[in-house]
Design an enzyme around this catalytic site. Structure first.
Site, mmCIF file in Angstrom:
data_model
loop_
_atom_site.group_PDB
_atom_site.id
_atom_site.type_symbol
_atom_site.label_atom_id
_atom_site.label_comp_id
_atom_site.label_asym_id
_atom_site.label_seq_id
_atom_site.Cartn_x
_atom_site.Cartn_y
_atom_site.Cartn_z
ATOM 1 N N GLY A 43 0.490 -1.457 0.148
ATOM 2 C CA GLY A 43 0.159 -0.382 0.255
ATOM 3 C C GLY A 43 1.093 1.535 0.176
ATOM 4 N N ASP A 255 5.664 -2.611 -7.049
ATOM 5 C CA ASP A 255 4.849 -1.807 -6.535
ATOM 6 C C ASP A 255 4.607 -0.353 -7.722
ATOM 7 O OD1 ASP A 255 3.528 -3.289 -4.857
ATOM 8 O OD2 ASP A 255 5.200 -3.236 -4.030
#
Length: 307
Positions: A43, A255
């Site tokens: 995240g 990511d």
């Protein structure tokens, strides 16, 4: 182009990175050559990547009331991430991720999610306004699955595009999660776990991606490492080649791709154009060591990449 607005719901971890001559086998002790502490968690990584490119990013996550948590919040703010929905708990330590990296850039990672597991639906609801105001919601599987489902529903109810990165992968996912994912973005190993089949070449990758489309995902973007990425929908299949580079450290490359993909899509670019640009940024990231530290900022990139 307009400034993208992105909400990321996911984990924050502190990376404990050891550089080793080779990855150890079970039961073996190796002497490393270097150690580094960095900031990670899918995240946080994806939020920082999008923010480095210039997006307005809100992160919904939870950290411990420890030095790792304090430093994580400071780091996010340094890169311009909105931390109003970064919650703090004294019931668990911040998440950590011990990582080993060999000279070829291959890595082995253990994730201890800690405070991330204590996120609640109520905290997701507090962030509902930020989710509804976003161009894209990005989420993963490092937080409890029911929370990812909850925020995907919130996004769908508010006509917000959803990008699901199903990592770390698990053998089974609820059918609803596919249907709520406008873009479903796994890598090769995650796809193999999800489908139970081999993803050793492009044909196998296409077949596996079609299985995911058949489960309800509108668009599958399958990342293929150095081979680039693969776009599969009900009506098309398109391989977008990657760039050949010498990798120093592949940690966080996925990511970098996801955060970049969200950024370019939120700008209003096509899925193909966004994937091509995200491929290039992921290739840049693997040429430096570390995770978020390897992600380029807008000023570091060629003008044609952001123009």
């Amino acid at each position: 182009m307009k400034r993208p607005t992105i909400c990321v719901v996911g984990a924050c971890n502190v990376d404990l990175i050891s550089y080793v001559p080779r990855l150890p086998v079970m039961g073996e002790t190796l002497h490393g050559t270097r150690f580094h502490i960095g900031f990670g968690g899918k995240g946080a990584n994806q939020a920082v990547m999008a923010a480095k490119l210039g997006a307005e990013v809100t992160l919904v996550t939870k950290v411990g009331s420890d030095v790792f948590g304090q430093n994580t919040i400071t780091n996010l703010q340094t890169w311009g991430v909105d931390t109003r929905h970064v919650h703090v708990t004294d019931q668990a330590f911040s998440g950590v991720a011990p990582i080993s990296v060999d000279p070829q850039g291959n890595n082995s990672i253990i994730i201890v999610t800690g405070a991330n597991d204590l996120l609640t639906e109520q905290e997701m609801d507090v962030a509902a306004e930020a989710i509804a105001a976003s161009d894209i919601l990005v989420c993963q599987l490092e937080i409890p699955l029911e929370l990812s489902l909850h925020v995907l529903r919130l996004a769908r109810d508010n006509a917000v595009t959803t990008l699901m990165n199903p990592a770390p992968a698990r053998n089974e996912l609820p059918a609803e999660i596919y249907g709520l994912s406008d873009i479903f973005c796994p890598n090769e190993s995650e796809t193999a776990i999800l489908t139970g089949g081999s993803v050793g070449n492009l044909d196998e990758a296409q077949a596996a991606a079609r299985v995911l489309v058949g489960r309800g995902a509108r668009t599958v973007v399958l990342t293929l490492g150095a081979q680039g990425s693969l776009l599969v929908t009900e009506s098309e299949s398109l391989h977008i080649p990657g760039q050949k580079v010498v990798a120093k450290d592949s940690t966080g490359a996925g990511d970098a791709f996801v955060g970049s993909l969200a950024f370019f899509l939120a700008q209003g670019r096509s899925i193909r154009d966004s994937m091509e640009r995200a491929n290039r940024i992921a290739a840049i990231s693997v040429q430096s060591t570390g995770t978020q530290t390897s992600f380029p900022t807008a000023k570091d990139l060629p003008a044609d990449l952001l123009g």
